[in-house]
Scaffold this motif. Structure first.
Motif, PDB file in Angstrom:
ATOM      1  N   THR A 113     -55.226 108.027  28.144  1.00 55.96           N
ATOM      2  CA  THR A 113     -53.895 107.976  27.526  1.00 55.96           C
ATOM      3  C   THR A 113     -52.980 106.886  28.068  1.00 55.96           C
ATOM      4  OG1 THR A 113     -53.044 109.609  29.059  1.00 55.96           O
ATOM      5  CG2 THR A 113     -53.979 110.448  26.999  1.00 55.96           C
ATOM      6  N   GLY A 114     -53.476 106.016  28.950  1.00 56.27           N
ATOM      7  CA  GLY A 114     -52.634 104.933  29.443  1.00 56.27           C
ATOM      8  C   GLY A 114     -52.111 105.195  30.841  1.00 56.27           C
ATOM      9  N   THR A 115     -51.553 104.144  31.442  1.00 56.72           N
ATOM     10  CA  THR A 115     -51.181 104.205  32.859  1.00 56.72           C
ATOM     11  C   THR A 115     -49.697 103.930  33.053  1.00 56.72           C
ATOM     12  OG1 THR A 115     -52.025 103.601  35.048  1.00 56.72           O
ATOM     13  CG2 THR A 115     -51.504 101.772  33.558  1.00 56.72           C
ATOM     14  N   PRO A 116     -49.078 104.609  34.045  1.00 57.88           N
ATOM     15  CA  PRO A 116     -47.668 104.332  34.342  1.00 57.88           C
ATOM     16  C   PRO A 116     -47.491 102.979  35.054  1.00 57.88           C
ATOM     17  CG  PRO A 116     -48.507 106.148  35.716  1.00 57.88           C
ATOM     18  CD  PRO A 116     -49.648 105.658  34.880  1.00 57.88           C
ATOM     19  N   GLY A 117     -46.245 102.627  35.337  1.00 57.02           N
ATOM     20  CA  GLY A 117     -45.971 101.385  36.047  1.00 57.02           C
ATOM     21  C   GLY A 117     -46.591 101.365  37.432  1.00 57.02           C
ATOM     22  N   GLY A 118     -46.739 100.137  37.981  1.00 58.23           N
ATOM     23  CA  GLY A 118     -47.214 100.011  39.347  1.00 58.23           C
ATOM     24  C   GLY A 118     -48.606  99.449  39.504  1.00 58.23           C
ATOM     25  N   VAL A 119     -49.126  98.808  38.458  1.00 62.96           N
ATOM     26  CA  VAL A 119     -50.460  98.208  38.610  1.00 62.96           C
ATOM     27  C   VAL A 119     -50.362  96.995  39.537  1.00 62.96           C
ATOM     28  CG1 VAL A 119     -51.228  99.036  36.365  1.00 62.96           C
ATOM     29  CG2 VAL A 119     -50.261  96.725  36.546  1.00 62.96           C
TER      30      VAL A 119
ATOM     31  N   MET B 158     -47.554  93.251  40.594  1.00 62.42           N
ATOM     32  CA  MET B 158     -46.854  93.106  41.878  1.00 62.42           C
ATOM     33  C   MET B 158     -46.599  91.629  42.185  1.00 62.42           C
ATOM     34  SD  MET B 158     -48.792  95.925  44.265  1.00 62.42           S
ATOM     35  CE  MET B 158     -48.527  97.687  43.999  1.00 62.42           C
ATOM     36  N   THR B 159     -45.634  91.378  43.075  1.00 65.69           N
ATOM     37  CA  THR B 159     -45.358  90.012  43.513  1.00 65.69           C
ATOM     38  C   THR B 159     -45.575  89.937  45.008  1.00 65.69           C
ATOM     39  OG1 THR B 159     -43.674  89.848  41.793  1.00 65.69           O
ATOM     40  CG2 THR B 159     -43.676  88.140  43.483  1.00 65.69           C
ATOM     41  N   PRO B 160     -46.601  89.261  45.515  1.00 64.78           N
ATOM     42  CA  PRO B 160     -47.691  88.674  44.727  1.00 64.78           C
ATOM     43  C   PRO B 160     -48.617  89.766  44.213  1.00 64.78           C
ATOM     44  CG  PRO B 160     -48.186  88.509  47.067  1.00 64.78           C
ATOM     45  CD  PRO B 160     -46.823  89.111  46.962  1.00 64.78           C
ATOM     46  N   PRO B 161     -49.466  89.466  43.237  1.00 63.99           N
ATOM     47  CA  PRO B 161     -50.411  90.472  42.734  1.00 63.99           C
ATOM     48  C   PRO B 161     -51.292  91.011  43.862  1.00 63.99           C
ATOM     49  CG  PRO B 161     -50.396  88.544  41.315  1.00 63.99           C
ATOM     50  CD  PRO B 161     -49.602  88.173  42.538  1.00 63.99           C
ATOM     51  N   ARG B 162     -51.648  92.290  43.729  1.00 68.00           N
ATOM     52  CA  ARG B 162     -52.520  92.908  44.729  1.00 68.00           C
ATOM     53  C   ARG B 162     -53.729  93.498  44.012  1.00 68.00           C
ATOM     54  NH1 ARG B 162     -50.943  98.138  48.552  1.00 68.00           N
ATOM     55  NH2 ARG B 162     -53.051  98.505  49.356  1.00 68.00           N
ATOM     56  N   TYR B 163     -54.896  93.271  44.559  1.00 64.81           N
ATOM     57  CA  TYR B 163     -56.110  93.807  43.934  1.00 64.81           C
ATOM     58  C   TYR B 163     -56.914  94.595  44.965  1.00 64.81           C
ATOM     59  CZ  TYR B 163     -54.728  90.693  40.202  1.00 64.81           C
ATOM     60  OH  TYR B 163     -54.012  90.072  39.212  1.00 64.81           O
ATOM     61  N   LEU B 164     -57.843  95.388  44.462  1.00 65.15           N
ATOM     62  CA  LEU B 164     -58.668  96.221  45.330  1.00 65.15           C
ATOM     63  C   LEU B 164     -59.697  95.360  46.061  1.00 65.15           C
ATOM     64  CD1 LEU B 164     -59.147  99.177  42.832  1.00 65.15           C
ATOM     65  CD2 LEU B 164     -57.818  99.223  44.970  1.00 65.15           C
TER      66      LEU B 164
ATOM     67  N   HIS C  77     -44.597 100.731  32.553  1.00 65.58           N
ATOM     68  CA  HIS C  77     -45.747  99.816  32.592  1.00 65.58           C
ATOM     69  C   HIS C  77     -45.605  98.737  31.520  1.00 65.58           C
ATOM     70  CE1 HIS C  77     -49.815  98.363  33.093  1.00 65.58           C
ATOM     71  NE2 HIS C  77     -50.195  98.773  31.904  1.00 65.58           N
ATOM     72  N   ILE C  78     -45.123  99.115  30.346  1.00 62.76           N
ATOM     73  CA  ILE C  78     -44.924  98.134  29.270  1.00 62.76           C
ATOM     74  C   ILE C  78     -43.926  97.066  29.727  1.00 62.76           C
ATOM     75  CG2 ILE C  78     -44.024  97.833  26.926  1.00 62.76           C
ATOM     76  CD1 ILE C  78     -44.987 100.814  26.445  1.00 62.76           C
ATOM     77  N   ARG C  79     -42.827  97.517  30.368  1.00 62.52           N
ATOM     78  CA  ARG C  79     -41.794  96.580  30.817  1.00 62.52           C
ATOM     79  C   ARG C  79     -42.315  95.681  31.937  1.00 62.52           C
ATOM     80  NH1 ARG C  79     -38.832  96.980  26.337  1.00 62.52           N
ATOM     81  NH2 ARG C  79     -37.760  98.969  26.108  1.00 62.52           N
ATOM     82  N   GLU C  80     -43.135  96.247  32.853  1.00 61.61           N
ATOM     83  CA  GLU C  80     -43.596  95.424  33.978  1.00 61.61           C
ATOM     84  C   GLU C  80     -44.533  94.317  33.493  1.00 61.61           C
ATOM     85  OE1 GLU C  80     -45.747  97.718  36.942  1.00 61.61           O
ATOM     86  OE2 GLU C  80     -47.420  98.143  35.596  1.00 61.61           O
TER      87      GLU C  80
END
Lengths: 281, 281
Positions: free
Chosen positions: A235-241, A245-251, A78-81
Motif C-alpha cells: 500500500t505504499g510507504t510513509p516519508g523518510g526513505v 535524505m540530505t545526503p542520501p543514505r542507503y543500506l 512521502h509524496i512531498r519529500e
C-alpha cells in the motif's frame, strides 16, 4: 485470527494459526494455499484440536502469489519529500513471487547497486477472487494484513520512467511474519508504521494518512485485473526513505532493518553483502 | 522448428509441433509446459512418429507464464512519434498470464475505456532458466519467437507515471499462433513487422531497427530477475500507434486487427464490445 507460514523440521513449510498464543499447524503448504481453500476460516479454526508446534520459524508469508501489486506515492509526506503532487489515481507497479523473502531472512546486496533503500509498507493479502469490485466487495476480499518492506534499488528504479527493474530484485522484499485478519486490525482508522535502521527510526507514519486506503487500492486494481486468494498488494510507504535524505543514505553490509506495524509485529532483516558472504572478498 | 498450443476435441489444449507442414500432438498441456522439459527439442522431434492432427485450432501460445515482461520505447520511429528521446536502458513493464489471449480470439472492449490502441510486437519465449546472463547465455535461453499485440488502454496507462494498469486488462494481448525457433528466424538481421486495422496498414517496421534487440533485452532483464522456461518477453512496437495519429484513432467494435511478422505468420483478432456481446445494449 493470526496466520503464518512456518518451517519445522518434520514437515517443511506449512501454514499455521495462532490459537491462544500457540502456533498450530495446518495441512496447507503456506498461507497462500490455505487461502485458496474457500473454507479456510473453518480449516484454521479446526486446528485447535491439533498439538501446537514446539518451535516456530517464520518464513515468507505467501510463497507463490501470482500477482504482487504495489502502490507508490501514497502517503502525503512521502509524496512531498519526492517533490510530487497528490495523485488522482493509485500509482501501481509489480513485484514477483521470487522478489519476496522471509520476515527474518538476510537481504543480500551486491555490486549491482550501492543505492538500496527501505520502504516500510502495510501489505494486504487477498482471501478470495475479486474482479471489478466496489468497496464493500473489495473489503470482503481482504483476508488480512501483514508487513512488507518494499526494498528499492534506486539507480535501477530511476533509469527511465518505469520503476519495475529497481523493484523486483530477487529475495529483497520481506513479507510477514503474520497475517492479521480485519476483525483484529483496522488500517483505515489507523495503525502506526515505522522503519528502523540499526535501531534508529527513519520512517514513522500512520495508515490513517494513506491517500488511497487498502480497500480503495484493491477495488481499483480489480477494475483492470482479477486478484485471487493469496495475491498480495502493498500500500505504499510513509516519508523518510533514504533517497530523500540530505545526503542520501542507503543500506550497507551489516545494517539491521526493522519494519514494524502496530497490531502485526515486526520484520527484522540483516543486510549482507553477497560477495562477502560467498567469500569472494 | 515451429511449435504451437492447439485445442482439439479429443484432448483439449496441448502442445504441437509442425513436421513437414502437418501438426503433430505432444504430451504437454501447452508450449510453456513443453519448454519446461529440458529435453523439449528431443520430445518435439519424437512426435514425427505420431499421427498428425486433422483439425488444428490455435490458442494462446503459452498459457501460464510466471513472468511476461514488456519493453516500451524500443523503435526509434515510435519513440519520436511520442516525443521522447532514445533511451539508455530498456523501459520495462509487466503483463500477467491472464492478460494474454489466443491469436485468433475476439478482444472484448467495454465501457471502461474508449482508448484501446494497438502495438504490434515481436515476442520472445524463454526456453531455459536464465539469470545474470551475458548475451551468449541470453541468446541460448531463447526458445523462439512469436507475435504479440500489446493492446494498450491509453487512458488507464497515462493516469500517472506507471503504465501498468493500461497494460494488463484481461485477455487483451494475443500471443501466437506459432513459436519459430532461432535457427529459422533472425530478428537481429531483421524481419518485417506490421499491424493492420480492417486491412489498412497502420504500423510497418523491421526488427533490425530495434534500439534494444531481443537478446539484449533478455540479458538485461536477467540482471535483476530470473527468467524461466515459458516466460515471455515483448520487445516493443514500431511507429504508427493510434494515440499518435492526428486525430487519435482507437479500436472500436467490429474492427479486425491483424498483426504480422515475416517468417512467423499473423494473429487476427476481432474487436467486440463486451456489453453488446452480452446483450446488455
Amino acid at each position: 485470527m493470526k496466520l503464518a507460514t512456518v518451517i519445522d523440521a518434520e514437515h517443511g513449510t506449512r501454514a499455521a494459526v495462532d490459537i491462544d498464543g500457540a502456533w498450530h499447524p495446518l495441512p496447507y503448504g503456506d498461507v497462500g494455499e490455505l487461502l485458496a481453500d474457500p473454507a479456510w476460516t473453518d480449516a484454521a479454526a479446526a486446528a485447535a484440536s491439533t498439538e501446537p508446534l514446539a518451535d516456530v520459524v517464520f518464513t515468507t508469508l505467501v510463497t507463490a502469489p501470482a500477482k504482487v501489486i504495489c502502490c507508490g506515492h501514497n502517503y502525503e509526506e512521502h509524496i512531498r519529500e519526492l517533490g510530487n503532487e497528490i495523485p488522482e489515481y493509485p500509482t501501481l507497479f509489480p513485484k514477483y513471487a521470487d522478489t519476496l523473502t522471509g520476515p527474518f531472512d538476510d537481504i543480500l546486496i551486491d555490486d549491482r547497486s550501492d543505492k538500496v533503500d527501505w520502504e516500510a509498507e502495510l501489505a494486504v493479502v487477498i482471501g478470495r477472487t475479486v474482479s471489478r469490485a466496489d468497496k464493500a466487495e473489495a473489503a470482503a476480499a481482504i483476508a488480512g494484513y501483514t508487513i512488507a518492506n518494499d526494498i528499492s534499488i534506486r539507480d535501477w528504479q530511476r533509469r527511465n520512467s518505469q520503476w519495475m527493474p529497481g523493484k523486483v530484485f530477487e529475495a529483497t522484499t520481506p513479507l510477514g511474519p503474520v497475517l492479521v485478519t480485519p476483525d483484529e486490525i483496522d488500517p483505515l482508522s489507523g495503525v502506526d508504521i515505522s522503519c528502523e535502521v540499526n535501531g534508529e527510526t527513519v520512517q514513522h507514519g500512520n495508515t490513517s494518512t494513506l491517500v488511497f486506503d487498502a480497500v480503495t487500492i484493491v477495488a481499483y486494481i480489480s477494475q483492470f485485473t482479477t486478484l485471487h486468494a493469496g495475491d498480495v498488494v502493498l500500500t505504499g510507504t510513509p516519508g523518510g526513505v533514504g533517497a530523500a535524505m540530505t545526503p542520501p543514505r542507503y543500506l550497507v553490509d551489516g545494517d539491521i532493518l526493522t519494519t514494524t506495524i502496530e497490531g502485526i509485529g515486526s520484520t527484522v532483516n540483516n543486510i549482507r553483502n553477497a560477495a562477502a558472504k560467498e567469500g569472494k572478498n
